[in-house]
Scaffold this motif. Structure first.
Motif, PDB file in Angstrom:
ATOM      1  N   ALA A 295       0.835  -1.208   0.000  1.00  0.00           N
ATOM      2  CA  ALA A 295       0.000   0.000   0.000  1.00  0.00           C
ATOM      3  C   ALA A 295       0.871   1.260   0.000  1.00  0.00           C
ATOM      4  N   ALA A 296       2.003   1.211   0.710  1.00  0.00           N
ATOM      5  CA  ALA A 296       2.905   2.370   0.749  1.00  0.00           C
ATOM      6  C   ALA A 296       3.365   2.716  -0.670  1.00  0.00           C
ATOM      7  N   LEU A 297       3.725   1.687  -1.435  1.00  0.00           N
ATOM      8  CA  LEU A 297       4.218   1.926  -2.797  1.00  0.00           C
ATOM      9  C   LEU A 297       3.081   2.307  -3.748  1.00  0.00           C
ATOM     10  N   GLU A 298       1.917   1.711  -3.540  1.00  0.00           N
ATOM     11  CA  GLU A 298       0.783   2.025  -4.430  1.00  0.00           C
ATOM     12  C   GLU A 298       0.244   3.428  -4.181  1.00  0.00           C
ATOM     13  N   GLU A 299       0.209   3.810  -2.891  1.00  0.00           N
ATOM     14  CA  GLU A 299      -0.482   5.064  -2.542  1.00  0.00           C
ATOM     15  C   GLU A 299       0.466   6.157  -2.056  1.00  0.00           C
ATOM     16  N   ASN A 300       1.768   5.893  -2.146  1.00  0.00           N
ATOM     17  CA  ASN A 300       2.791   6.855  -1.706  1.00  0.00           C
ATOM     18  C   ASN A 300       2.551   7.323  -0.273  1.00  0.00           C
ATOM     19  N   ARG A 301       2.472   6.368   0.642  1.00  0.00           N
ATOM     20  CA  ARG A 301       2.223   6.727   2.021  1.00  0.00           C
ATOM     21  C   ARG A 301       3.115   5.896   2.937  1.00  0.00           C
ATOM     22  N   HIS A 302       3.514   6.330   4.042  1.00  0.00           N
ATOM     23  CA  HIS A 302       3.344   7.647   4.632  1.00  0.00           C
ATOM     24  C   HIS A 302       4.650   8.376   4.414  1.00  0.00           C
ATOM     25  N   VAL A 303       4.570   9.545   3.810  1.00  0.00           N
ATOM     26  CA  VAL A 303       5.782  10.273   3.444  1.00  0.00           C
ATOM     27  C   VAL A 303       6.411  10.857   4.709  1.00  0.00           C
ATOM     28  N   VAL A 304       7.704  10.588   4.905  1.00  0.00           N
ATOM     29  CA  VAL A 304       8.415  11.082   6.093  1.00  0.00           C
ATOM     30  C   VAL A 304       8.914  12.489   5.798  1.00  0.00           C
ATOM     31  N   THR A 305       8.557  13.427   6.662  1.00  0.00           N
ATOM     32  CA  THR A 305       9.046  14.809   6.520  1.00  0.00           C
ATOM     33  C   THR A 305       9.692  15.232   7.834  1.00  0.00           C
ATOM     34  N   ILE A 306      10.697  16.079   7.738  1.00  0.00           N
ATOM     35  CA  ILE A 306      11.374  16.570   8.943  1.00  0.00           C
ATOM     36  C   ILE A 306      11.540  18.078   8.791  1.00  0.00           C
ATOM     37  N   ASP A 307      11.123  18.804   9.812  1.00  0.00           N
ATOM     38  CA  ASP A 307      11.239  20.261   9.797  1.00  0.00           C
ATOM     39  C   ASP A 307      12.692  20.665   9.503  1.00  0.00           C
ATOM     40  N   GLN A 308      12.862  21.648   8.632  1.00  0.00           N
ATOM     41  CA  GLN A 308      14.203  22.055   8.197  1.00  0.00           C
ATOM     42  C   GLN A 308      15.100  22.470   9.379  1.00  0.00           C
ATOM     43  N   ASN A 309      14.502  23.161  10.362  1.00  0.00           N
ATOM     44  CA  ASN A 309      15.307  23.623  11.511  1.00  0.00           C
ATOM     45  C   ASN A 309      15.811  22.459  12.357  1.00  0.00           C
ATOM     46  N   VAL A 310      15.058  21.363  12.322  1.00  0.00           N
ATOM     47  CA  VAL A 310      15.460  20.158  13.059  1.00  0.00           C
ATOM     48  C   VAL A 310      16.412  19.325  12.198  1.00  0.00           C
ATOM     49  N   ALA A 311      16.112  19.250  10.901  1.00  0.00           N
ATOM     50  CA  ALA A 311      16.849  18.327  10.022  1.00  0.00           C
ATOM     51  C   ALA A 311      18.341  18.663   9.976  1.00  0.00           C
ATOM     52  N   GLU A 312      18.677  19.942   9.900  1.00  0.00           N
ATOM     53  CA  GLU A 312      20.108  20.269   9.732  1.00  0.00           C
ATOM     54  C   GLU A 312      20.951  19.831  10.913  1.00  0.00           C
ATOM     55  N   PRO A 313      20.604  20.242  12.158  1.00  0.00           N
ATOM     56  CA  PRO A 313      21.425  19.765  13.282  1.00  0.00           C
ATOM     57  C   PRO A 313      21.324  18.251  13.507  1.00  0.00           C
ATOM     58  N   ALA A 314      20.173  17.660  13.229  1.00  0.00           N
ATOM     59  CA  ALA A 314      20.043  16.198  13.408  1.00  0.00           C
ATOM     60  C   ALA A 314      20.951  15.475  12.414  1.00  0.00           C
ATOM     61  N   ARG A 315      20.974  15.964  11.173  1.00  0.00           N
ATOM     62  CA  ARG A 315      21.834  15.356  10.148  1.00  0.00           C
ATOM     63  C   ARG A 315      23.302  15.450  10.562  1.00  0.00           C
ATOM     64  N   ARG A 316      23.682  16.601  11.112  1.00  0.00           N
ATOM     65  CA  ARG A 316      25.082  16.757  11.559  1.00  0.00           C
ATOM     66  C   ARG A 316      25.453  15.684  12.581  1.00  0.00           C
ATOM     67  N   ALA A 317      24.537  15.434  13.533  1.00  0.00           N
ATOM     68  CA  ALA A 317      24.825  14.436  14.581  1.00  0.00           C
ATOM     69  C   ALA A 317      24.953  13.027  13.990  1.00  0.00           C
ATOM     70  N   VAL A 318      24.112  12.722  13.001  1.00  0.00           N
ATOM     71  CA  VAL A 318      24.184  11.391  12.363  1.00  0.00           C
ATOM     72  C   VAL A 318      25.448  11.299  11.510  1.00  0.00           C
ATOM     73  N   GLU A 319      25.732  12.361  10.738  1.00  0.00           N
ATOM     74  CA  GLU A 319      26.910  12.309   9.857  1.00  0.00           C
ATOM     75  C   GLU A 319      28.199  12.253  10.668  1.00  0.00           C
ATOM     76  N   ARG A 320      28.206  12.926  11.806  1.00  0.00           N
ATOM     77  CA  ARG A 320      29.404  12.873  12.646  1.00  0.00           C
ATOM     78  C   ARG A 320      29.654  11.426  13.104  1.00  0.00           C
ATOM     79  N   MET A 321      28.570  10.735  13.437  1.00  0.00           N
ATOM     80  CA  MET A 321      28.697   9.321  13.808  1.00  0.00           C
ATOM     81  C   MET A 321      29.219   8.498  12.633  1.00  0.00           C
ATOM     82  N   LEU A 322      28.664   8.733  11.453  1.00  0.00           N
ATOM     83  CA  LEU A 322      29.048   7.902  10.298  1.00  0.00           C
ATOM     84  C   LEU A 322      30.486   8.161   9.866  1.00  0.00           C
ATOM     85  N   ALA A 323      31.031   9.297  10.278  1.00  0.00           N
ATOM     86  CA  ALA A 323      32.421   9.615   9.910  1.00  0.00           C
ATOM     87  C   ALA A 323      33.411   8.833  10.776  1.00  0.00           C
ATOM     88  N   ILE A 324      32.917   8.209  11.837  1.00  0.00           N
ATOM     89  CA  ILE A 324      33.846   7.479  12.737  1.00  0.00           C
ATOM     90  C   ILE A 324      34.159   6.095  12.175  1.00  0.00           C
TER      91      ILE A 324
END
Ligand code: 13P
Ligand code: SF4
Length: 324
Positions: A295-324
């Motif tokens: 159903a997700a593929l047929e109906e394009n649901r549920h689309v994950v969205t993240i507020d831009q103000n949250v996404a940038e610092p959250a991405r930094r924390a994840v990328e910092r981990m992946l750099a180790i």
């Protein structure tokens, strides 16, 4: 283009040890549809090790523990990612693929650890322990990650903690993971009181009973289990580390103190190993089914969205981990 029926039938050879023949016909229609939809939509399915075998072995393109899913999410060449796992995993995939459509088949697929802490809790911890770095388990919301210095998974938590070069770190939100890491490092760990509702239920008495009932059994535990359980086990590691352990050591009989589908998925790869199966189900992981992936593929649901103000610092924390 329709998927040849022979392709779907041949998939059964992979899972015949863990899916009884009488159950298989209930899956084939959805598997066939999902394989066709993936081609049509240029989609890939990322599945966590706790997904059921008909998802893990029959429709997933990328499988693994939280760390592997995050790393592999960075290399995905597709327009659409379906995350067969829980919501924080879908958010991590979105953080690392801001331009792609990321779908979670059931919005209710949460996590008791992620629910145990909010962004304002993290800010309060920072006030209480000024200057102490915050290491956040990936089993958290993007908003919590955004308040953190760096993320970790059960597969890299020790390396992440030690990479900071700090005498003390705040490690959120899994109290038991924090205690299990504290036992392996000189870094002082300040913990939170979050627990995984699946792993907190295992006890050392469970292990004693298993060893009595199955002499010689090898006991592997996830580090979200209480420290007494980890101490009573032969090995503790992430879901991927437990799977690797079975591949490397080929114990004749093994028990995985973790979520139930793990044993099924690893058993498929190791027909020569006998799996003893006391396990606990994760109700959140089990919300994902072939039917809602379809159903997700047929109906394009549920689309994950993240507020831009949250996404940038959250991405930094994840990328910092992946750099180790
Ligand atoms: P892993 O990173 O070890 O796969 O663990 C994720 C999880 O949710 C375990 O309960
Ligand atoms: Fe969360 Fe535990 Fe389920 Fe993993 S097994 S998703 S930590 S509730």
């Amino acid at each position: 283009m329709p998927v040849p029926l022979s392709t779907v039938a041949s998939l059964y050879d992979r899972v015949r040890r863990v899916i009884p023949p009488i159950e298989w016909p209930a899956f084939t229609d959805d598997i066939e549809a999902i394989l066709a939809l993936k081609r049509k939509r240029n989609a890939v399915i990322l599945a966590h090790n706790y997904q059921t075998p008909e998802i893990f072995h029959c429709v997933a393109d990328i499988v693994g523990d939280s760390l592997a899913l995050a790393r592999k999410a960075m290399t995905v060449d597709a327009d659409v990612i379906v995350l067969a796992g829980v919501h924080f995993m879908a958010e991590t995939a979105k953080l690392l693929n801001p331009g792609k459509t990321v779908l979670i088949p059931d919005l209710g697929a949460g996590c008791s650890l992620a629910d145990s802490i909010t962004a304002s809790d993290v800010r309060l911890m920072r006030q209480r322990y000024p200057g102490v770095p915050v290491v956040t388990y990936v089993n958290t919301s993007a908003a919590v990650k955004a308040e953190s210095d760096i993320c970790c998974t059960s597969g890299n938590a020790l390396a992440v903690v030690e990479s900071l070069g700090a005498p003390r770190v705040i490690m959120l939100p899994d109290e038991y993971l924090a205690q299990n890491i504290a036992a392996q490092t000189k870094v002082e760990i300040i913990a939170w009181k979050g627990h995984c509702e699946v792993h907190e239920r295992f006890s050392p008495a469970d292990i004693s009973e298993l060893r009595a009932a199955h002499p010689g059994v090898t006991v592997l535990a996830h580090p979200e289990c209480p420290p007494e359980v980890v101490a009573a086990a032969d090995f503790a590691g992430s879901t991927a580390a437990m799977s690797d352990y079975v591949g490397r050591h080929k114990p004749s009989r093994v028990v995985l103190m973790t979520e139930c589908s793990m044993s099924d998925n690893v058993a498929v790869e190791h027909p020569d190993v006998d799996f003893v199966r006391p396990c606990n189900l994760c109700p959140h992981m089990k919300r994902i089914t072939l039917a809602n992936i379809r159903a997700a593929l047929e109906e394009n649901r549920h689309v994950v969205t993240i507020d831009q103000n949250v996404a940038e610092p959250a991405r930094r924390a994840v990328e910092r981990m992946l750099a180790i």
